[in-house]
Design an enzyme around this catalytic site. Sequence first.
Site, PDB file in Angstrom:
ATOM      1  CG  HIS A 155      37.356  41.043  40.158  1.00 30.02           C
ATOM      2  ND1 HIS A 155      36.483  42.063  40.469  1.00 30.02           N
ATOM      3  CD2 HIS A 155      37.599  40.393  41.305  1.00 30.02           C
ATOM      4  CE1 HIS A 155      36.212  42.023  41.762  1.00 30.02           C
ATOM      5  NE2 HIS A 155      36.881  41.009  42.297  1.00 30.02           N
ATOM      6  N   GLY A 156      37.608  37.870  37.733  1.00 35.12           N
ATOM      7  CA  GLY A 156      37.568  36.447  38.022  1.00 35.12           C
ATOM      8  C   GLY A 156      38.969  35.904  38.199  1.00 35.12           C
TER       9      GLY A 156
END
Length: 182
Positions: free
Chosen positions: A67-68
């Site tokens: 995830h970012g």
Amino acid sequence: MHIEEVIAPELCVLGAQATSRKKALQFIATLFAEHNSQYEPFLLLKALVAREQMGATAIGNGVALPHGRVESCEEPLAVFVTLAEAIDFGAPDQEPVDIVFALIVPKQFDFQELNGLDGLIEILKDKKVCAQIRHAHNNQALYEIIESALAQYEKTHGIERSSIEKANKEKHKEKKEIEDNA
């Protein structure tokens, strides 16, 4: 917001070609950008890689949850892919990864706001569900497997979604249909 609201059939892909963790993240960033034109693939890749550098996002059982955080992101977005060949993602059980559920979220996003995420993680730890995912015959089947597993998890755990969440899901589907027909 519920996790099902960020999972879209067109962002569920079987058999992605990637020979390394970075190549898998590049594929994911490109897929996000292809379906969300306001994002540059490089910006998304940079966010995903930055998070991976803080520690591996593999959870074991051949599953990773990269995830970012992206400043210009307004609401969570998800990509769900299987890889043609399992790759090293630094998993705690040392198993190579072939199932990847990736999220892009707003910079200040609180994951507690994403209902159902804990259930999704539990589902992806289930060997039977992962076997179904690995044997999906097309992208739509991949989407249906995860949707069905989420519904079953909620039923089993007595989780009742509010009518607001259900209405939001319908609204999201209608918006997508309008965009597809435009």
